[in-house]
Design a protein around this motif. Structure first.
Motif, PDB file in Angstrom:
ATOM      1  N   TYR A   1      56.503 101.213 -71.618  1.00  0.00           N
ATOM      2  CA  TYR A   1      56.802 102.083 -70.475  1.00  0.00           C
ATOM      3  C   TYR A   1      56.490 103.540 -70.803  1.00  0.00           C
ATOM      4  CZ  TYR A   1      59.515  98.427 -68.009  1.00  0.00           C
ATOM      5  OH  TYR A   1      59.921  97.302 -67.336  1.00  0.00           O
TER       6      TYR A   1
ATOM      7  N   ARG B   1      70.541 100.157 -62.936  1.00  0.00           N
ATOM      8  CA  ARG B   1      69.835 100.578 -64.138  1.00  0.00           C
ATOM      9  C   ARG B   1      70.834 101.134 -65.154  1.00  0.00           C
ATOM     10  NH1 ARG B   1      67.120  98.796 -60.063  1.00  0.00           N
ATOM     11  NH2 ARG B   1      68.111 100.528 -58.956  1.00  0.00           N
TER      12      ARG B   1
ATOM     13  N   GLN C   1      63.637 103.524 -69.710  1.00  0.00           N
ATOM     14  CA  GLN C   1      63.682 102.589 -68.588  1.00  0.00           C
ATOM     15  C   GLN C   1      63.972 103.310 -67.280  1.00  0.00           C
ATOM     16  OE1 GLN C   1      66.396  99.289 -69.018  1.00  0.00           O
ATOM     17  NE2 GLN C   1      66.219  98.691 -66.869  1.00  0.00           N
TER      18      GLN C   1
ATOM     19  N   TYR D   1      60.995 105.437 -66.227  1.00  0.00           N
ATOM     20  CA  TYR D   1      59.899 104.587 -65.764  1.00  0.00           C
ATOM     21  C   TYR D   1      60.190 104.037 -64.372  1.00  0.00           C
ATOM     22  CZ  TYR D   1      56.568 100.691 -65.639  1.00  0.00           C
ATOM     23  OH  TYR D   1      55.580  99.809 -65.277  1.00  0.00           O
ATOM     24  N   TYR D   2      61.405 103.538 -64.169  1.00  0.00           N
ATOM     25  CA  TYR D   2      61.765 102.946 -62.880  1.00  0.00           C
ATOM     26  C   TYR D   2      61.617 103.964 -61.754  1.00  0.00           C
ATOM     27  CZ  TYR D   2      64.330 100.681 -59.145  1.00  0.00           C
ATOM     28  OH  TYR D   2      64.683 100.134 -57.932  1.00  0.00           O
ATOM     29  N   TYR D   3      62.041 105.192 -62.022  1.00  0.00           N
ATOM     30  CA  TYR D   3      62.004 106.223 -60.982  1.00  0.00           C
ATOM     31  C   TYR D   3      60.718 107.056 -60.998  1.00  0.00           C
ATOM     32  CZ  TYR D   3      66.813 105.229 -59.677  1.00  0.00           C
ATOM     33  OH  TYR D   3      67.951 104.603 -59.219  1.00  0.00           O
TER      34      TYR D   3
END
Length: 214
Positions: A47, A151, A190, A193-195
């Motif tokens: 990521y 998350r 994480q 990366y997610y946002y």
């Protein structure tokens, strides 16, 4: 010794071993901290390689632009929900305020019995999110980020430790408890990366170095 008694003795020993392991699990400090499990170090490294590297910009930031501690269920807001999730034997009153319980802060290894001694840390701080992309979000998107229970973004920790962290990224601040370092940086990557949030060069360098040792 007959085979029957040998098998019986083996079964008893196995049961005792399982019982001891269970007791150890429930007594372990980590059993109290219920941060959603972050991705693996290998996944976090992947990521991180995909995150955009950019200079941060805090122009226009206000904490009020991230509505937080919204109602989650019944009388319980986000803070109260995390306190109940992360604590042990937590008792709440009719307004969902924690009146007793025990909380282990994984950042520093301290245990607390008063909810007032704990802050709910935004693992990726709100200002850091603003700096790295959230300034372009809608209010609804910022609210979702500030109250994200899915998350690994919210965790109950010692209040003065959270205040010392402030808005810092891993280039300048990580938990003092080294046993939690890998969890922390995996969670950080994480969430970013997610946002689809960027990282600055010093932040990426620090994360790369920490993840290399995970």
């Amino acid at each position: 010794m007959s085979r029957f008694y040998a098998r019986r003795r083996t079964s008893i020993l196995a049961a005792l071993t399982g019982l001891i392991a269970s007791v150890a699990l429930f007594n372990s400090p980590s059993a109290s901290a219920a941060l959603p499990t972050p991705v693996s170090a290998a996944t976090a490294r992947g990521y991180l390689a995909q995150l955009t590297v950019a200079t941060e910009n805090r122009t226009g930031y206000s904490r009020d632009l991230f509505p937080h501690w919204i109602t989650i269920s019944g009388a319980c807001n986000t803070r109260e929900t995390v306190l109940k999730r992360d604590g042990t034997n937590v008792v709440t009153d009719s307004s969902c305020a924690a009146t007793s319980g025990s909380w282990y802060s994984p950042y520093d290894g301290a245990t607390w019995t008063a909810a007032s001694d704990l802050d709910i840390d935004h693992l990726v701080p709100l200002a850091e999110a603003w700096d790295s992309g959230a300034s372009k979000w809608t209010t609804a998107q910022r609210q979702a980020f500030a109250n994200d229970l899915t998350r690994p973004q919210l965790i109950a920790v010692t209040d003065n430790v959270n205040q010392a962290k402030g808005d810092q990224d891993p280039a300048t601040w990580v938990p003092s408890r080294t046993a939690y370092l890998c969890t922390y940086v995996r969670a950080w990557v994480q969430v970013k990366y997610y946002y689809n949030l960027s990282v600055d060069s010093a932040e990426k360098s620090a994360l790369t170095n920490y993840l290399a040792s995970c």
